[in-house]
Design a protein around this motif. Structure first.
Motif, PDB file in Angstrom:
ATOM      1  N   ASP A 217       0.833  -1.206   0.000  1.00 33.39           N
ATOM      2  CA  ASP A 217       0.000   0.000   0.000  1.00 33.39           C
ATOM      3  C   ASP A 217       0.864   1.252   0.000  1.00 33.39           C
ATOM      4  O   ASP A 217       0.634   2.186  -0.773  1.00 33.39           O
ATOM      5  CB  ASP A 217      -0.917  -0.002   1.228  1.00 33.39           C
ATOM      6  CG  ASP A 217      -1.771   1.250   1.312  1.00 33.39           C
ATOM      7  OD1 ASP A 217      -2.707   1.379   0.498  1.00 33.39           O
ATOM      8  OD2 ASP A 217      -1.481   2.109   2.154  1.00 33.39           O
ATOM      9  N   ARG A 218       1.861   1.247   0.841  1.00 30.85           N
ATOM     10  CA  ARG A 218       2.753   2.410   0.902  1.00 30.85           C
ATOM     11  C   ARG A 218       3.505   2.606  -0.401  1.00 30.85           C
ATOM     12  O   ARG A 218       3.641   3.721  -0.919  1.00 30.85           O
ATOM     13  CB  ARG A 218       3.745   2.259   2.060  1.00 30.85           C
ATOM     14  CG  ARG A 218       3.228   2.812   3.373  1.00 30.85           C
ATOM     15  CD  ARG A 218       4.397   3.202   4.258  1.00 30.85           C
ATOM     16  NE  ARG A 218       5.491   2.239   4.147  1.00 30.85           N
ATOM     17  CZ  ARG A 218       6.743   2.510   4.511  1.00 30.85           C
ATOM     18  NH1 ARG A 218       7.036   3.681   5.015  1.00 30.85           N
ATOM     19  NH2 ARG A 218       7.677   1.589   4.381  1.00 30.85           N
ATOM     20  N   LEU A 219       3.998   1.500  -0.953  1.00 34.93           N
ATOM     21  CA  LEU A 219       4.774   1.581  -2.186  1.00 34.93           C
ATOM     22  C   LEU A 219       3.929   2.098  -3.353  1.00 34.93           C
ATOM     23  O   LEU A 219       4.368   2.965  -4.122  1.00 34.93           O
ATOM     24  CB  LEU A 219       5.359   0.207  -2.521  1.00 34.93           C
ATOM     25  CG  LEU A 219       6.220   0.111  -3.779  1.00 34.93           C
ATOM     26  CD1 LEU A 219       7.361   1.116  -3.717  1.00 34.93           C
ATOM     27  CD2 LEU A 219       6.747  -1.296  -3.961  1.00 34.93           C
ATOM     28  N   SER A 220       2.710   1.608  -3.488  1.00 37.63           N
ATOM     29  CA  SER A 220       1.848   2.048  -4.595  1.00 37.63           C
ATOM     30  C   SER A 220       1.455   3.510  -4.415  1.00 37.63           C
ATOM     31  O   SER A 220       1.365   4.273  -5.379  1.00 37.63           O
ATOM     32  CB  SER A 220       0.604   1.164  -4.679  1.00 37.63           C
ATOM     33  OG  SER A 220      -0.206   1.313  -3.528  1.00 37.63           O
ATOM     34  N   ARG A 221       1.256   3.918  -3.181  1.00 37.41           N
ATOM     35  CA  ARG A 221       0.903   5.306  -2.898  1.00 37.41           C
ATOM     36  C   ARG A 221       2.054   6.250  -3.277  1.00 37.41           C
ATOM     37  O   ARG A 221       1.853   7.282  -3.919  1.00 37.41           O
ATOM     38  CB  ARG A 221       0.583   5.459  -1.404  1.00 37.41           C
ATOM     39  CG  ARG A 221      -0.523   6.427  -1.096  1.00 37.41           C
ATOM     40  CD  ARG A 221      -0.859   6.377   0.379  1.00 37.41           C
ATOM     41  NE  ARG A 221      -1.629   5.206   0.761  1.00 37.41           N
ATOM     42  CZ  ARG A 221      -2.950   5.216   0.939  1.00 37.41           C
ATOM     43  NH1 ARG A 221      -3.610   6.345   0.782  1.00 37.41           N
ATOM     44  NH2 ARG A 221      -3.587   4.122   1.278  1.00 37.41           N
ATOM     45  N   ASP A 222       3.238   5.864  -2.879  1.00 36.26           N
ATOM     46  CA  ASP A 222       4.423   6.673  -3.185  1.00 36.26           C
ATOM     47  C   ASP A 222       4.660   6.754  -4.692  1.00 36.26           C
ATOM     48  O   ASP A 222       5.085   7.778  -5.209  1.00 36.26           O
ATOM     49  CB  ASP A 222       5.661   6.088  -2.500  1.00 36.26           C
ATOM     50  CG  ASP A 222       5.577   6.219  -0.981  1.00 36.26           C
ATOM     51  OD1 ASP A 222       4.696   6.962  -0.502  1.00 36.26           O
ATOM     52  OD2 ASP A 222       6.390   5.575  -0.290  1.00 36.26           O
ATOM     53  N   ALA A 223       4.377   5.654  -5.376  1.00 33.01           N
ATOM     54  CA  ALA A 223       4.617   5.619  -6.822  1.00 33.01           C
ATOM     55  C   ALA A 223       3.709   6.600  -7.556  1.00 33.01           C
ATOM     56  O   ALA A 223       4.097   7.178  -8.569  1.00 33.01           O
ATOM     57  CB  ALA A 223       4.406   4.210  -7.351  1.00 33.01           C
ATOM     58  N   LEU A 224       2.499   6.785  -7.043  1.00 30.32           N
ATOM     59  CA  LEU A 224       1.581   7.739  -7.658  1.00 30.32           C
ATOM     60  C   LEU A 224       2.032   9.172  -7.417  1.00 30.32           C
ATOM     61  O   LEU A 224       1.910  10.036  -8.282  1.00 30.32           O
ATOM     62  CB  LEU A 224       0.170   7.557  -7.098  1.00 30.32           C
ATOM     63  CG  LEU A 224      -0.794   6.649  -7.840  1.00 30.32           C
ATOM     64  CD1 LEU A 224      -2.173   6.807  -7.260  1.00 30.32           C
ATOM     65  CD2 LEU A 224      -0.791   6.930  -9.313  1.00 30.32           C
ATOM     66  N   ALA A 225       2.557   9.396  -6.247  1.00 28.05           N
ATOM     67  CA  ALA A 225       2.962  10.755  -5.855  1.00 28.05           C
ATOM     68  C   ALA A 225       4.205  11.199  -6.620  1.00 28.05           C
ATOM     69  O   ALA A 225       4.226  12.272  -7.222  1.00 28.05           O
ATOM     70  CB  ALA A 225       3.218  10.810  -4.349  1.00 28.05           C
TER      71      ALA A 225
END
Length: 226
Positions: A217-225
DNA sequence: GCGACAG
DNA sequence: ATCTTGTCGC
């Protein structure tokens, strides 16, 4: 890792349902699952925008099942080609998730998916679909109820209650932390419900959600940002 | 027929 | 999923 090809893609909900019905017989259910996997992967997707055309980032994080240390990470970005429809949720995330899995050099012993496996209107949720396409053991861990009925499990970590559809057991409501809202566990492919719940408990030493999904979840969130 | 409905 | 402040508690 190697992933089965996504040969056809539905353009209507009816076609999507037909694909689910056609792939469902390929599931291996109620076979012994990985009791002591060496590696476990968590998958999750983050969105920016709504409907078809929404930007999304799919992340896969492979952990050492014993130490819960990160072994490998993979992210892929893409665009949603299918609207969100309950029961057809997988068609929104599948292409990007498979791209992320494809870039993996590791082959995990177990895939932990966000959402459901056989606890699905046609018994073919995201975890089942990913299982058939990868031929790996998969389980679904849902945060909120979807289909089926249940009573609240006891208040302690490890307490469970069956998730039922009529007389059929389709999953298990599992308390992963004392006095914390439970999660919904269902099998996807090549495992059994007891092993699936055991795996989830092993992945939740501290938090409500499996360490695998938290990391993804954290990784996918960061990737969008950025 | 009317709602409810994974992420 | 995402939009969002402060707030209660370990």
């Amino acid at each position: 890792m190697k992933v089965r090809d996504l040969h056809e893609w539905p353009s209507t909900p009816e076609e999507a349902e037909a694909i689910q019905d056609r792939l469902r017989p390929l599931l291996h259910l109620d076979v012994p699952g990985p009791t002591t996997p060496r590696t476990v992967a968590g998958l999750d997707v983050s969105y920016a925008g709504d409907g078809t055309g929404a930007r999304l980032a799919a992340a896969v994080v492979v952990l050492d099942a014993t130490t819960l240390e990160v072994i490998e990470e993979s992210v892929a970005t893409g665009t949603a080609t299918f609207p969100y429809l309950p029961g057809l949720f997988a068609f929104r995330e599948l292409p990007t998730l498979l791209a992320a899995l494809n870039d993996l050099t590791t082959t995990p012993d177990l895939l932990v998916c966000d959402g459901f496996g056989v606890a699905h209107p046609r018994r073919f949720g995201l975890a089942c679909h990913l299982g058939v396409l990868t031929d790996l053991p998969t389980i679904g861990v849902g945060k909120t109820a979807f289909i089926g009925t249940h009573t609240d499990p006891g208040p302690r970590r490890g307490d469970t209650s069956p998730l039922l559809d009529e007389d059929e057991t389709i999953g298990r409501v599992l308390r992963t932390q004392h006095n914390v809202r439970p999660v919904f566990v269902s099998v996807g492919h090549r495992t059994d419900l007891d092993t699936a719940c055991r795996n989830v408990l092993d992945l939740t030493p501290r938090y409500r959600l499996p360490e695998t999904t938290r990391r993804a979840d954290r990784l996918s969130r960061d990737a969008l940002a950025g």
